[in-house]
Design a protein around this motif. Structure first.
Motif, PDB file in Angstrom:
ATOM      1  N   TYR A  83       9.690   6.560  -8.255  1.00  0.00           N
ATOM      2  CA  TYR A  83       9.559   6.352  -9.692  1.00  0.00           C
ATOM      3  C   TYR A  83       9.633   4.859  -9.955  1.00  0.00           C
ATOM      4  O   TYR A  83      10.362   4.149  -9.251  1.00  0.00           O
ATOM      5  N   PRO A  84       8.887   4.390 -10.961  1.00  0.00           N
ATOM      6  CA  PRO A  84       8.816   2.928 -11.175  1.00  0.00           C
ATOM      7  C   PRO A  84      10.181   2.259 -11.240  1.00  0.00           C
ATOM      8  O   PRO A  84      10.363   1.180 -10.672  1.00  0.00           O
ATOM      9  N   HIS A  85      11.188   2.894 -11.875  1.00  0.00           N
ATOM     10  CA  HIS A  85      12.456   2.185 -12.065  1.00  0.00           C
ATOM     11  C   HIS A  85      13.321   2.184 -10.805  1.00  0.00           C
ATOM     12  O   HIS A  85      14.291   1.455 -10.726  1.00  0.00           O
ATOM     13  N   THR A  86      13.017   3.028  -9.807  1.00  0.00           N
ATOM     14  CA  THR A  86      13.828   3.013  -8.588  1.00  0.00           C
ATOM     15  C   THR A  86      13.028   2.564  -7.366  1.00  0.00           C
ATOM     16  O   THR A  86      13.556   2.511  -6.257  1.00  0.00           O
ATOM     17  N   ALA A  87      11.748   2.277  -7.585  1.00  0.00           N
ATOM     18  CA  ALA A  87      10.879   1.977  -6.441  1.00  0.00           C
ATOM     19  C   ALA A  87      11.413   0.810  -5.607  1.00  0.00           C
ATOM     20  O   ALA A  87      11.450   0.884  -4.380  1.00  0.00           O
ATOM     21  N   ALA A  88      11.858  -0.242  -6.278  1.00  0.00           N
ATOM     22  CA  ALA A  88      12.242  -1.444  -5.535  1.00  0.00           C
ATOM     23  C   ALA A  88      13.386  -1.162  -4.567  1.00  0.00           C
ATOM     24  O   ALA A  88      13.326  -1.538  -3.391  1.00  0.00           O
ATOM     25  N   GLN A 148       0.834  -1.199   0.000  1.00  0.00           N
ATOM     26  CA  GLN A 148       0.000   0.000   0.000  1.00  0.00           C
ATOM     27  C   GLN A 148       0.878   1.262   0.000  1.00  0.00           C
ATOM     28  O   GLN A 148       0.592   2.230  -0.698  1.00  0.00           O
ATOM     29  N   LEU A 149       1.955   1.208   0.805  1.00  0.00           N
ATOM     30  CA  LEU A 149       2.880   2.342   0.877  1.00  0.00           C
ATOM     31  C   LEU A 149       3.507   2.594  -0.488  1.00  0.00           C
ATOM     32  O   LEU A 149       3.556   3.727  -0.970  1.00  0.00           O
ATOM     33  N   GLU A 150       3.971   1.521  -1.117  1.00  0.00           N
ATOM     34  CA  GLU A 150       4.627   1.675  -2.410  1.00  0.00           C
ATOM     35  C   GLU A 150       3.682   2.287  -3.443  1.00  0.00           C
ATOM     36  O   GLU A 150       4.063   3.203  -4.169  1.00  0.00           O
ATOM     37  N   SER A 151       2.452   1.809  -3.471  1.00  0.00           N
ATOM     38  CA  SER A 151       1.578   2.323  -4.523  1.00  0.00           C
ATOM     39  C   SER A 151       1.197   3.784  -4.249  1.00  0.00           C
ATOM     40  O   SER A 151       1.094   4.592  -5.174  1.00  0.00           O
ATOM     41  N   LEU A 152       1.071   4.150  -2.982  1.00  0.00           N
ATOM     42  CA  LEU A 152       0.800   5.560  -2.677  1.00  0.00           C
ATOM     43  C   LEU A 152       1.993   6.432  -3.060  1.00  0.00           C
ATOM     44  O   LEU A 152       1.832   7.508  -3.664  1.00  0.00           O
ATOM     45  N   LEU A 153       3.197   5.967  -2.737  1.00  0.00           N
ATOM     46  CA  LEU A 153       4.389   6.775  -3.011  1.00  0.00           C
ATOM     47  C   LEU A 153       4.612   6.931  -4.518  1.00  0.00           C
ATOM     48  O   LEU A 153       5.128   7.961  -4.967  1.00  0.00           O
ATOM     49  N   LEU A 154       4.218   5.932  -5.279  1.00  0.00           N
ATOM     50  CA  LEU A 154       4.280   6.063  -6.741  1.00  0.00           C
ATOM     51  C   LEU A 154       3.267   7.093  -7.207  1.00  0.00           C
ATOM     52  O   LEU A 154       3.562   7.972  -8.016  1.00  0.00           O
TER      53      LEU A 154
END
Lengths: 245, 245
Positions: free
Chosen positions: B198-203, B186-192
């Motif tokens: 950004y999608p390429h650095t999210a992980a 949930q945190l990741e999708s909100l932060l995106l």
């Protein structure tokens, strides 16, 4: 490991005899920085100086401040002492286990906080610390004299500098107290703004967040990351508001 | 091991405040037998009783004797405390090392002797003991207050009777792995969504958050709280967006 950067912080001490005895036992164990927060007695009274005996200079150079945050200025590690604590979810540790942690950053200021003689520290005050110690006592009589408690902790600290060094976590960059505090302030004001917190319940809810994050011993980079998120959330919320104008 | 048979023996104590403080710290650590050899003060004076607080019964039941041999009657093990000792060839041990030895005969009387405030124990008096301890202090100020010395020894004795239990978090409600994972998602999708990730650095960035929160051993209630914040942020961001439609 060294004792040089360690502050002994007394919250509103009321007993001159206690304050004088504490100066003496600090010098006995190689500690020198005494900070008194809003003292309720005269730390340079004849009684205090008499109890200090050959440690009068510690009373004379003691720093007097009005609030606990002032006493903790720039401290990178803070431990608070607690007696019986109700409604407190963070574990209370044994001084022998926890206190050496204060000495792992020898060049930086660190603090050990002791509460009032009669009622210790409030939950709000405890929340300024990252770890919490309780000297184990008999269940028949748990309340230690303040000077006794300080003496035992100074003894443990001095003992821990002599024995084999405990393995430490990686050479880390723990965030100073003020940096973490600024994060809490920013978090609280954002949560109020977006309607997650209400003014009348903000303090008790923030206590839970403080406990959660204090437990992690946040590093400088992590606080920067957390604050970065808050700024981005603020931006996202504000931007929409501007668009509405 | 037990503290029940242990006598604290004070040789000619002169300070009422000291004697009262000693009664208190004895009770704090589960000791009860106080023996005063030829005391030079009144151990039941108002000052002594005031310092004892809730340990007055220890002062009232304290045994007063004329000589050190009387105080040691029937004791099977005796340790004496010493400060600086000249012309003394028996080694002075650390309290942590030596004191537990007193507790190895739980059914029998044993004693720990403390000297006078100003000049400790004479060599003749030291000779009544089998072992000798000295609390390690700073070379700049070696002389400990009598009550402080007794307090530290009582603390060490009590510590040595406890099986070293590290205090743990209360029988807690650690969040199951999938609950924490749902929070991270949930945190990741909100932060995106708000442009923090950004999608390429999210992980790689999310890895840092995972490390931070994994360290804290989140409880169920805490995850619920953190997810509540995320929902409120989503709401605050979305609401403005809807208004823009």
């Amino acid at each position: 490991m060294g004792l040089a950067g360690l502050r002994i912080v007394l919250m509103e001490p009321a007993g001159q005899i206690n304050v004088g005895s504490i100066a003496r036992v600090m010098k006995n164990f190689g500690l020198h920085q005494l900070v008194l927060v809003n003292p309720q007695c005269d730390p340079r009274s004849p009684e205090a100086l008499m109890m200090a005996v050959h440690a009068k200079e510690i009373l004379e150079s003691a720093q007097l401040v009005a609030t606990l945050p002032e006493a903790l200025h720039e401290c990178v590690r803070v431990i608070a002492t607690a007696g019986r604590v109700s409604s407190w979810e963070t574990p209370l540790e044994n001084p022998r286990t926890a206190l050496p942690w204060l000495l792992e950053e020898p060049e930086k200021p660190v603090a050990l906080i002791f509460g009032r003689e009669d009622r210790g520290l409030s939950n709000e005050e405890l929340n300024y610390a990252q770890r919490f110690v309780r000297i184990p006592t008999s269940e028949n009589y748990q309340s230690l004299n303040l000077a006794t408690a300080v003496g035992i902790c100074c003894y443990e600290l001095a003992q821990s500098t002599q024995t084999t060094e405990t393995p430490t976590l990686a050479p880390n960059n723990l965030a100073p107290w003020d940096v973490v505090e600024a994060y809490y302030q920013q978090l609280e004001s954002l949560l109020l703004k977006i309607g997650y917190l209400y003014p009348h319940t903000a303090a008790s809810r923030m206590e839970k967040f403080r406990q959660l994050y204090n437990r992690t011993h946040l590093q400088i980079g992590e606080v920067a990351m957390l604050r970065g998120i808050l700024r981005q959330v603020e931006w996202a919320v504000n931007q929409s508001n501007y668009e509405n104008l």
